[in-house]
Design an enzyme around this catalytic site. Structure first.
Site, PDB file in Angstrom:
ATOM      1  N   ASN A   7       0.872  -1.171   0.000  1.00  0.00           N
ATOM      2  CA  ASN A   7       0.000   0.000   0.000  1.00  0.00           C
ATOM      3  C   ASN A   7       0.909   1.220   0.000  1.00  0.00           C
ATOM      4  O   ASN A   7       1.472   1.574   1.041  1.00  0.00           O
ATOM      5  CB  ASN A   7      -0.901  -0.025   1.238  1.00  0.00           C
ATOM      6  CG  ASN A   7      -1.860   1.159   1.272  1.00  0.00           C
ATOM      7  OD1 ASN A   7      -1.847   2.012   0.379  1.00  0.00           O
ATOM      8  ND2 ASN A   7      -2.681   1.210   2.295  1.00  0.00           N
ATOM      9  N   ARG A  90      -2.657  -2.174  -3.358  1.00  0.00           N
ATOM     10  CA  ARG A  90      -3.921  -1.453  -3.131  1.00  0.00           C
ATOM     11  C   ARG A  90      -3.968  -0.258  -4.086  1.00  0.00           C
ATOM     12  O   ARG A  90      -2.961   0.425  -4.280  1.00  0.00           O
ATOM     13  CB  ARG A  90      -3.967  -0.960  -1.688  1.00  0.00           C
ATOM     14  CG  ARG A  90      -5.149  -0.080  -1.446  1.00  0.00           C
ATOM     15  CD  ARG A  90      -5.179   0.463  -0.037  1.00  0.00           C
ATOM     16  NE  ARG A  90      -6.328   1.334   0.097  1.00  0.00           N
ATOM     17  CZ  ARG A  90      -6.287   2.535   0.647  1.00  0.00           C
ATOM     18  NH1 ARG A  90      -5.175   3.012   1.149  1.00  0.00           N
ATOM     19  NH2 ARG A  90      -7.369   3.276   0.733  1.00  0.00           N
ATOM     20  N   HIS A 179     -13.203   2.164   0.761  1.00  0.00           N
ATOM     21  CA  HIS A 179     -13.090   1.139   1.821  1.00  0.00           C
ATOM     22  C   HIS A 179     -13.697  -0.194   1.358  1.00  0.00           C
ATOM     23  O   HIS A 179     -14.084  -1.012   2.186  1.00  0.00           O
ATOM     24  CB  HIS A 179     -13.835   1.536   3.120  1.00  0.00           C
ATOM     25  CG  HIS A 179     -13.270   2.723   3.833  1.00  0.00           C
ATOM     26  ND1 HIS A 179     -14.067   3.675   4.398  1.00  0.00           N
ATOM     27  CD2 HIS A 179     -12.004   3.082   4.106  1.00  0.00           C
ATOM     28  CE1 HIS A 179     -13.313   4.595   4.977  1.00  0.00           C
ATOM     29  NE2 HIS A 179     -12.056   4.263   4.809  1.00  0.00           N
ATOM     30  N   ARG A 240     -12.820  15.335   7.824  1.00  0.00           N
ATOM     31  CA  ARG A 240     -13.653  15.600   6.637  1.00  0.00           C
ATOM     32  C   ARG A 240     -15.091  15.894   7.046  1.00  0.00           C
ATOM     33  O   ARG A 240     -15.603  15.282   7.990  1.00  0.00           O
ATOM     34  CB  ARG A 240     -13.659  14.387   5.705  1.00  0.00           C
ATOM     35  CG  ARG A 240     -12.307  14.086   5.130  1.00  0.00           C
ATOM     36  CD  ARG A 240     -12.323  12.796   4.328  1.00  0.00           C
ATOM     37  NE  ARG A 240     -11.141  12.015   4.651  1.00  0.00           N
ATOM     38  CZ  ARG A 240     -11.013  10.721   4.400  1.00  0.00           C
ATOM     39  NH1 ARG A 240     -11.981  10.053   3.821  1.00  0.00           N
ATOM     40  NH2 ARG A 240      -9.908  10.086   4.732  1.00  0.00           N
ATOM     41  N   GLU A 383      -7.647  -5.578   5.516  1.00  0.00           N
ATOM     42  CA  GLU A 383      -7.639  -5.279   4.080  1.00  0.00           C
ATOM     43  C   GLU A 383      -6.485  -5.995   3.376  1.00  0.00           C
ATOM     44  O   GLU A 383      -6.614  -6.440   2.239  1.00  0.00           O
ATOM     45  CB  GLU A 383      -7.552  -3.763   3.864  1.00  0.00           C
ATOM     46  CG  GLU A 383      -8.865  -3.085   4.248  1.00  0.00           C
ATOM     47  CD  GLU A 383      -8.743  -1.605   4.524  1.00  0.00           C
ATOM     48  OE1 GLU A 383      -8.189  -1.253   5.595  1.00  0.00           O
ATOM     49  OE2 GLU A 383      -9.184  -0.792   3.706  1.00  0.00           O
TER      50      GLU A 383
END
Ligand code: ADP
Length: 399
Positions: A7, A90, A179, A240, A383
Site C-alpha cells: 500500500n 492497493r 473502503h 472531513r 484489508e
C-alpha cells in the site's frame, strides 16, 4: 504461495508478506519519509520490531530495502524473492474503467495514469509503488486491487448524481465508494461467523476510522455506500465534513475568497471532528475532552453518532430489512461507548446491544443481546489479507 501486499502513499510504503498456507503474516512494516530522509519500521516472525533510519530517495530504493530485510541471510523470513508468488497492490480509485482486480503490465500502468484525477492524493503514489516494485522484482506477477471494486454492484439509481447526465458521460462523475476491500472482508467474515450464506443476509457494515463509511450489503453484494465520487462524502469524519448542502461550498468560497483547492483543503483537512471541536480529529482525544466537560467535543461526537444513525436507518429502508450490523476499523473495533450510542434508539429496527458483551475486547465477536433480532458484530478488518486472497486467486487462475 507467499504474497506481498503493498500500500504505497506519496511518501510511504506499507507492506505485509503473507504465507497463504494458513494465511499467516510472516513480516510487515512501513517505510516513511520517502524522498525526505527515510525510516523503515519492520517486524517479522523471526525478530522484534526494528526501526532503521536510512536514506530513501525514492520508492524503488525503499522497496529494495524492504526486500533486503525480507531476504536477510541471517534473519530474513524468505531466502530470495523467488519465494514470493505474487504482489498485490492497493489502488484507491481506477475510475469507471478499472474496478475488478487486474494483472499489471506496462499497458495497464499507462492506462492507470488516466485515473489519477479520480484520487489525486492517492493514485499517483500507487502508480509509483507499482513501478518501483517492477524495477526491483522484475517479472513476479503484480496484481492491482481497487478500493472501489466491491461497490461496483450498486444499481445506477444509487450511484448516479442527479446532475445533467452529460457530466456523467463526459467526466464519469458518479458515486464510486471507498473502503471496499474492508467492507467486503468484514461482510464475508460476518456471514461466516453467523454460519449463514451471505446471500441470505441484509447487512450494514460500518467502517469507522479516521475516514469512515457505511455500506449496505444485500445478499453479499453492495447496494449502496456513504462515500461518493471521493472519500469526502458521507457523514462527519476525523477531518472531513461529509455531506453538506452543496450551496454551502460556493457560499463559503465567495465569502472567504477561497480557490477550489483551498475549499477542498478546508473540507478534507480542517473540518469534521477537528473542525467542530477545535481540539483533535482523534476520537480518543474527544472522549477525554468530553470527560472534562468540553461542549464542542460533545457536539462533535453528537454529530458523528447522529450521522451514522441516519445512514443506518436509510440503508435498512433501502434494503427493506436488516439482519446484521458490523462495526470495524479504529473506532468501530475499539470505541464501545460510540457503538452503544449509535445503536441506542434503533430498537424499533430490532437492534439491541448487550452492555457486558459490548464492553469486552477481542477479535470477532457478537455484541447484541440474545433476543436482538438484528445480530450486531465487531469484526476487526484486514484489508491486506483480502488483497492477498484476491491476488492469489487471480494468479492461480492464470496457470
Ligand atoms: P485510519 O482510517 O487512518 O486507518 P483508524 O481505523 O486507525 O484510522 O481509526 C482511527 C480512529 O480510531 C481514531 O479516531 C482513534 O481515536 C480510534 N481508535 C484507534 N484505536 C483506538 C483504541 N484502542 N481505543 C479507542 N479508539 C481508538
Amino acid at each position: 504461495m507467499k504474497i506481498l501486499v503493498i500500500n504505497s502513499g506519496s511518501s510511504s510504503l506499507k507492506y505485509q508478506l503473507i504465507d497463504m498456507d494458513g494465511e499467516k503474516v510472516l513480516a510487515k512494516g512501513l517505510c516513511e519519509r520517502i524522498g525526505i530522509d527515510g525510516r523503515l519500521k519492520h517486524e517479522d516472525v523471526n525478530s522484534e520490531e526494528v526501526v532503521i533510519d536510512a536514506a530513501m530517495e525514492n520508492h524503488a530504493v525503499a522497496f529494495q530495502m524492504v526486500i533486503d530485510k525480507l531476504t536477510n541471510p541471517e534473519k530474513g523470513v524468505i531466502k530470495s524473492t523467488s519465494e514470493i508468488g505474487a504482489v498485490g497492490h492497493r489502488y484507491v480509485n481506477g475510475g469507471e474503467k478499472f474496478s475488478e482486480i487486474v494483472l499489471s503490465n506496462d499497458d495497464i500502468v499507462a492506462q492507470l495514469e488516466d485515473s489519477i484525477e479520480f484520487a489525486p492524493l492517492h493514485n499517483p503514489a500507487h502508480i509509483t509503488g507499482i513501478k518501483a516494485c517492477k524495477e526491483v522484482m522484475g517479472d513476479v506477477p503484480q496484481c492491482i486491487v481497487f478500493d472501489t471494486a466491491f461497490h461496483r454492484t450498486m444499481p445506477k439509481y444509487a450511484y448516479l448524481y442527479p446532475l445533467p447526465y452529460e457530466l456523467y458521460e463526459k467526466y464519469a462523475v458518479r458515486r464510486y465508494g471507498f473502503h471496499g476491500t474492508s467492507h467486503k472482508f468484514v461482510s464475508q467474515k460476518a456471514a461466516e461467523f453467523l454460519g449463514k450464506k451471505p446471500e441470505d443476509l441484509k447487512m450494514i457494515t460500518c467502517h469507522l476510522g479516521n475516514g469512515s463509511s457505511l455500506c449496505a450489503v444485500d445478499g453479499g453484494k453492495c447496494v449502496d455506500t456513504s462515500m461518493g465520487f471521493t472519500p469526502l462524502a458521507g457523514f462527519m469524519m476525523g477531518t472531513r465534513c461529509g455531506d453538506v448542502d452543496p450551496s454551502v461550498v460556493t457560499y463559503i468560497m465567495k465569502k472567504e475568497n477561497l480557490s477550489p483547492d483551498e475549499m477542498a483543503d478546508l473540507m478534507n483537512k480542517k473540518s469534521g471532528a477537528l473542525g467542530v471541536s477545535g481540539i483533535s480529529s482523534d476520537f480518543r482525544d474527544l472522549d477525554a475532552a468530553v470527560e472534562k466537560g468540553d461542549e464542542k467535543a460533545k457536539l462533535a461526537l453528537d454529530i458523528f453518532v447522529y450521522g451514522v444513525k441516519k445512514f443506518i436507518g436509510s440503508y435498512a429502508a433501502a434494503m427493506g430489512g436488516l439482519d446484521c450490523m458490523v462495526f470495524t476499523a479504529g473506532i468501530g473495533e475499539n470505541n464501545a461507548m460510540l457503538r452503544d450510542r449509535i445503536c441506542e434508539g434503533l430498537e424499533f429496527l430490532g437492534v439491541s446491544i448487550d452492555d457486558e458483551k459490548n464492553a469486552k475486547r477481542g477479535g470477532n465477536r457478537e455484541i447484541s443481546s440474545d433476543n436482538s433480532k438484528v445480530k450486531v458484530l465487531v469484526i476487526p478488518t484486514n484489508e491486506e489479507l483480502m488483497i492477498a486472497r484476491e491476488t492469489k486467486e487471480l494468479v492461480e487462475n492464470l496457470k
